[in-house]
Design an enzyme around this catalytic site. Structure first.
Site: not given
Ligand SMILES: [Zn+2]
Ligand SMILES: [Zn+2]
Length: 394
Positions: A79, A137-138, A177, A363
């Site tokens: 997305d 996901e956002e 990590r 973003h």
């Molecule tokens: Zn994002």
């Molecule tokens: Zn992302």
């Protein structure tokens, strides 16, 4: 010097083409119709068994190796964000107000490229390959929607990998990590209610504005006084709405905020403290407080053994000196829901410009990546999956 495998190098330009095409046609969460169409078509051509409409616009591709073995899951998100693109690139977004400002176009292109390479190798490998292309996901709700639709119902995956591009890290570097990498996220809604009245006669009213101000200040002690000094929590009150005129004391103040944490137990403790503090402070000032939290996503925890596989793969590609541990992030990703069920590694691939030009952060409306990162990310997915399918995992 990076050591990109021959297979990935051969597909580099087609991968960049896919990415630029997706970049021009960004789609918001649960609206990734064109994107999932592109993915489904390609996976079908490559011989994957494709399942669509998992979490509305999500989809998977499944392929068996020649012998039974481990199942590896590779995940990409698809997305875009509600941002008007300001980056000056020929493949600029053609959808007004929508932009791939977090690199999910590249994640999709990288996973499709890894799919092409691994599909050719599956007849020589053991086990199964499950590719997950996740929507929304956002919004932090795409992964649970896919799980609800049974994405893992018939498959038991043994290891999972995903990569995310990060402009804060220069291209050519990879961050891997073990343990905590991203926080859980709760959305907060608070209201403080008193009794409205004339601004000139506060004694005849119960002022929720003064009470709300004290609630906000008192809530800051949750992090400074109730969180262990070596623990991590973030609490930000981000919106505040009250009142209609300069001379009216309103009935209610509404607030929203975000609460992030790595540790599930600490999250529970602090949510209880949040309730107690808001209600107690409001009550001392003759008001009432209501607190609601919406649990959006758990923290992302990387499994040590699976992370070691990703670390070795990354080291082969960019060399030991450019594989960093990096710090855990207070951002969140709903991939955490998959990682709760499958030992996984979420790795971060540097996509910041290395030619001295600016690299606005993920973003940002001017977000633009160094496309050399794509070959690194795709190669990392291929090499990590290959290791599991060759039986590295005990
Ligand atoms: Zn994002
Ligand atoms: Zn992302």
């Amino acid at each position: 010097m990076t050591n990109i495998s021959t297979e990935v190098r051969a597909l580099s330009s087609s991968m960049i083409e896919i990415r630029r095409d997706l970049h021009q046609h960004p789609e918001l969460g649960f609206q990734e119709v064109r994107t999932s169409g592109v993915v489904a078509k390609r996976l079908t051509e490559l011989g994957f068994a494709v399942r669509t409409s998992l979490g509305k616009t999500g989809l998977t591709g499944f392929l068996k190796g020649s012998k039974p073995g481990k199942t590896v899951l590779l995940r990409a998100d698809m997305d875009a964000l509600p941002i008007q693109e300001q980056a000056d690139v020929p493949w600029k977004s053609r959808n007004d107000g929508v932009m791939h400002a977090c690199g999910h176009d590249a994640h999709t292109a990288m996973l499709l490229t890894a799919a092409e390479i691994l599909a050719k190798e599956m007849p020589r490998l053991s086990g199964n390959l499950l590719l997950v292309f996740q929507p929304a996901e956002e919004l932090l709700i795409g992964a649970p929607a896919m799980l609800k639709d049974g994405v893992l119902a018939d498959v038991k995956a043994d290891a999972a990998f995903a990569v995310h591009l990060m402009n804060r890290l220069p291209a050519g570097n990879v961050a891997v990590r073990s343990g905590s990498v991203m926080t859980s996220a709760d959305k907060l809604e608070l209201s403080v209610t008193g009794r409205g009245g004339h601004g000139a006669n506060p004694h005849n009213a119960i002022d929720p504005v003064v009470a709300a101000a004290q609630v906000i200040t008192a809530l800051q002690t949750l992090v400074s006084r109730e969180t262990p000094p070596l623990g991590t929590a973030v609490l930000s009150i981000t919106t505040l709405k009250a009142g209609t005129a300069f001379n009216i004391i309103p009935d209610t103040v509404e607030m929203t905020g975000t609460f992030r944490c790595f540790d599930a137990k600490l999250r529970e403790t602090l949510l209880a403290s949040l309730q107690r503090t808001a209600e107690g402070v409001a009550s001392a000032l003759r008001c009432t407080a209501r607190v609601r939290n919406e649990y959006l996503t758990p923290a992302v925890n990387n499994d040590p053994a699976v992370t070691q596989i990703a670390r070795e793969a990354a080291t082969e590609i960019v060399g030991k000196d450019r594989v960093t541990e990096w710090e855990p992030m207070t951002g969140s990703d709903d991939l955490a829901y998959f990682w709760q069920q499958i030992p996984g590694c979420y790795a971060f691939v540097g996509s910041g410009k290395t030619d001295g030009s600016p690299s606005p952060a993920n973003h940002n409306a001017r977000f633009d990546i160094d496309e050399s990162a794509l070959a690194i990310g795709a190669d990392l997915l291929v090499r990590a999956a290959r290791r599991v399918l060759q039986g590295v995992l005990s």
